[in-house]
Motif scaffolding. Structure first.
Motif, PDB file in Angstrom:
ATOM      1  N   VAL A  58      88.548  90.273  86.643  1.00  0.00           N
ATOM      2  CA  VAL A  58      89.452  90.953  85.716  1.00  0.00           C
ATOM      3  C   VAL A  58      90.768  90.198  85.561  1.00  0.00           C
ATOM      4  CG1 VAL A  58      88.426  93.243  86.024  1.00  0.00           C
ATOM      5  CG2 VAL A  58      90.231  92.501  87.586  1.00  0.00           C
ATOM      6  N   HIS A  59      91.339  90.292  84.345  1.00  0.00           N
ATOM      7  CA  HIS A  59      92.604  89.624  84.017  1.00  0.00           C
ATOM      8  C   HIS A  59      93.409  90.497  83.057  1.00  0.00           C
ATOM      9  CE1 HIS A  59      89.591  86.345  84.486  1.00  0.00           C
ATOM     10  NE2 HIS A  59      90.578  85.624  84.958  1.00  0.00           N
ATOM     11  N   ASP A  60      94.716  90.255  82.999  1.00  0.00           N
ATOM     12  CA  ASP A  60      95.498  90.697  81.857  1.00  0.00           C
ATOM     13  C   ASP A  60      95.807  89.429  81.058  1.00  0.00           C
ATOM     14  OD1 ASP A  60      97.728  89.468  83.116  1.00  0.00           O
ATOM     15  OD2 ASP A  60      98.754  91.362  83.494  1.00  0.00           O
ATOM     16  N   CYS A  61      96.643  89.521  80.017  1.00  0.00           N
ATOM     17  CA  CYS A  61      96.783  88.358  79.126  1.00  0.00           C
ATOM     18  C   CYS A  61      97.337  87.126  79.840  1.00  0.00           C
ATOM     19  CB  CYS A  61      97.588  88.704  77.871  1.00  0.00           C
ATOM     20  SG  CYS A  61      99.348  89.004  78.103  1.00  0.00           S
ATOM     21  N   VAL A  62      98.463  87.250  80.513  1.00  0.00           N
ATOM     22  CA  VAL A  62      99.009  86.094  81.218  1.00  0.00           C
ATOM     23  C   VAL A  62      98.201  85.817  82.484  1.00  0.00           C
ATOM     24  CG1 VAL A  62     100.783  87.270  82.611  1.00  0.00           C
ATOM     25  CG2 VAL A  62     101.177  84.918  81.809  1.00  0.00           C
ATOM     26  N   GLY A  63      97.516  86.847  82.993  1.00  0.00           N
ATOM     27  CA  GLY A  63      96.631  86.666  84.141  1.00  0.00           C
ATOM     28  C   GLY A  63      95.460  85.754  83.840  1.00  0.00           C
TER      29      GLY A  63
END
Length: 188
Positions: A58-63
């Motif tokens: 899993v990631h967020d945008c900057v992740g």
């Protein structure tokens, strides 16, 4: 290990279809990660489908960018690096090669940004330009990591990732009056 534009594109493409979790950077979703993130960011963890995503990266945008920077492969467990732990606006601020989208050199592996204001201080979202006319982005929990047509979105800023070497060769682009009719030649 040296991080490069082409490596960032490869990593981002490999994450297509995986879930978006706010505040994450390529960890494996689990009940303990969910509990920690829900406590840290309660307004981002209101959906009912998180448990169905356990076991996935899993990631967020900057992740999505940090996941590449902190992992040795597209599936390796990331190793947190505090000096690179920045928001999307922090990523733009750290970059030394950057500008408004009108000056974008359209090179694969560079970052594109959206802002909620007319200045870069309002940057709130980042994606990775692929060498294929698409942007790879962790778009939000309802979408996950997706590829979108570059010309179909209103990107406002661009930057060379401050921790990646630009190993792409020159590209060329020809613009017409409509951003949706941008023709590009992509070369790695």
């Amino acid at each position: 290990m040296s991080k490069t534009n082409s490596g960032l594109v490869t990593y981002a493409k490999a994450q297509i279809g995986l879930p978006y979790w706010y505040g994450t950077f390529g960890q494996t979703a689990s009940e303990s990660l969910y509990t920690a993130k829900k406590k840290q960011y309660p307004s981002y963890y209101t959906a009912s489908d998180f448990s169905s995503q356990y076991g996935k990266r899993v990631h967020d945008c900057v992740g999505l960018i940090k996941g590449y920077l902190w992992s040795s492969s597209t599936t390796a467990t990331p190793t947190y690096t505090a000096s690179q732990d920045v928001s999307a606006s922090g990523m733009y601020s750290k970059a030394t090669t950057k500008g408004g989208i009108s000056s974008f050199p359209m090179k694969a592996g560079q970052l594109v940004f959206k802002s909620s204001s007319s200045s870069s201080s309002g940057i709130h979202h980042v994606g990775v330009l692929g060498g294929d006319g698409y942007v790879y982005e962790a778009k939000g929990h309802a979408y996950g990591v997706v590829k979108t047509v570059y010309a179909a979105k209103d990107w406002q800023y661009w930057a060379q990732c401050p921790w990646c070497t630009d190993n792409t060769t020159s590209t060329s682009s020809t613009s017409t009056t409509s951003s949706s009719s941008i023709r590009q030649k992509w070369i790695f």
